[in-house]
Design an enzyme around this catalytic site. Structure first.
Site, PDB file in Angstrom:
ATOM      1  N   GLY A 109       1.019  -1.235  -0.093  1.00 52.16           N
ATOM      2  CA  GLY A 109       0.013  -0.102  -0.070  1.00 52.16           C
ATOM      3  C   GLY A 109       0.925   1.080   0.072  1.00 52.16           C
ATOM      4  O   GLY A 109       1.973   1.188   0.216  1.00 52.16           O
ATOM      5  N   CYS A 206      -3.403   6.487   0.780  1.00 49.97           N
ATOM      6  CA  CYS A 206      -3.447   5.425   0.192  1.00 49.97           C
ATOM      7  C   CYS A 206      -3.109   5.532  -1.295  1.00 49.97           C
ATOM      8  O   CYS A 206      -3.666   4.586  -2.202  1.00 49.97           O
ATOM      9  CB  CYS A 206      -4.883   4.498   0.357  1.00 49.97           C
TER      10      CYS A 206
END
Length: 270
Positions: A109, A206
């Site tokens: 991520g 993110c």
């Protein structure tokens, strides 16, 4: 919108909400649990705990010994973390002038933020005891949060195709990032409960530019009224109560989804 300092969460809890402790499945296996949910733990310290536990579990597997699961629950001091392949283009600041500590980790991520009011769960899971499938594991972590939001607060959350995490509309309430080594999974999930969301404005959370970040408090605030001053204390009793309620629900739903019986362990064992 924000909660009144005199507002009771009882009026916005799901009718199915229960404060009873979870009842383990008949076939549930023990999972050691280090529960520091009311404490702010420096990120580096918690990361060190995880790596140490992973090392111990790998050693057990190499000796063909039983390797059970572990769960750590806590909050962090304000910190930004990046995944192993994260791009610094998602930072709206120079690292040398970062407002908080920045850690590059081995999880998957992009960049995210951790801070007070956010409950973080670090399951250190031996996937050999469950299902050796990373997609299954990610969906299971999402399922824990989806169940918490609906069963406790009547908030209908969902997954978005192609994205990891839990969403309410276009707001991401829970971020998930994991690392798996020799089928031992670690890192985990972070759920915004009463989190101050302003630090997220200094990053592209993110790596997703067209979505927002939300919190349980913010979602519930849409159904509550401000007090006569139009504001509430960020450290109000209701904030602490909301953390407690969410923590209890997370523990219950995690145990249900993974069919584990949590055994509390003293922090001195970390």
């Amino acid at each position: 919108m924000i909660f009144s300092t005199t507002h009771s969460f009882g009026s916005i809890l799901s009718p199915n909400h229960s404060t009873r402790p979870y009842t383990p499945h008949l076939n549930a296996v023990l999972c050691e649990c280090f529960d520091l949910y009311n404490e702010l733990v420096p990120y580096g310290e918690a990361w060190s705990w995880q790596k140490s536990i992973v090392k111990e579990k790998k050693a057990l597997i190499q000796r063909n010994q039983s390797c059970s699961d572990t769960l750590i629950i806590l909050q962090h001091h304000p910190v930004y973390t990046l995944g192993t392949g994260s791009s610094e283009e998602y930072l709206n600041f120079e690292i040398i002038d970062a407002p908080y500590d920045v850690y590059r980790t081995e999880r998957g991520g992009e960049v995210t933020y951790h801070g007070p009011g956010q409950l973080v769960m670090y399951p250190i899971i031996n996937l050999r005891n469950h299902k050796m499938d990373l997609h299954w594991y990610l969906r299971a972590l999402e399922e824990v949060v989806i169940r918490v939001l609906f069963s406790t607060f009547s908030i209908k959350a969902s997954r978005l195709e192609g994205l990891t995490g839990v969403w309410v509309g276009d707001q991401k309430l829970a971020a998930i990032g994991i690392r798996v080594s020799q089928w031992i999974a670690y890192h985990g999930l972070a759920l915004n409960v009463t989190t101050d969301l302003s630090p997220f404005q200094l990053i592209v959370p993110c790596g997703i530019r067209n979505r927002n970040v939300g919190s349980i408090k913010g979602i519930l605030g849409e159904f509550s009224s401000p007090n006569r001053y139009g504001a509430s204390d960020n450290n109000s009793t209701d904030d602490f109560q909301l953390i407690d309620i969410t923590h209890n629900a997370l523990v219950r739903e995690f145990s249900e989804v993974f069919q584990l019986e949590l055994a509390l362990k003293p922090i001195s064992m970390l």
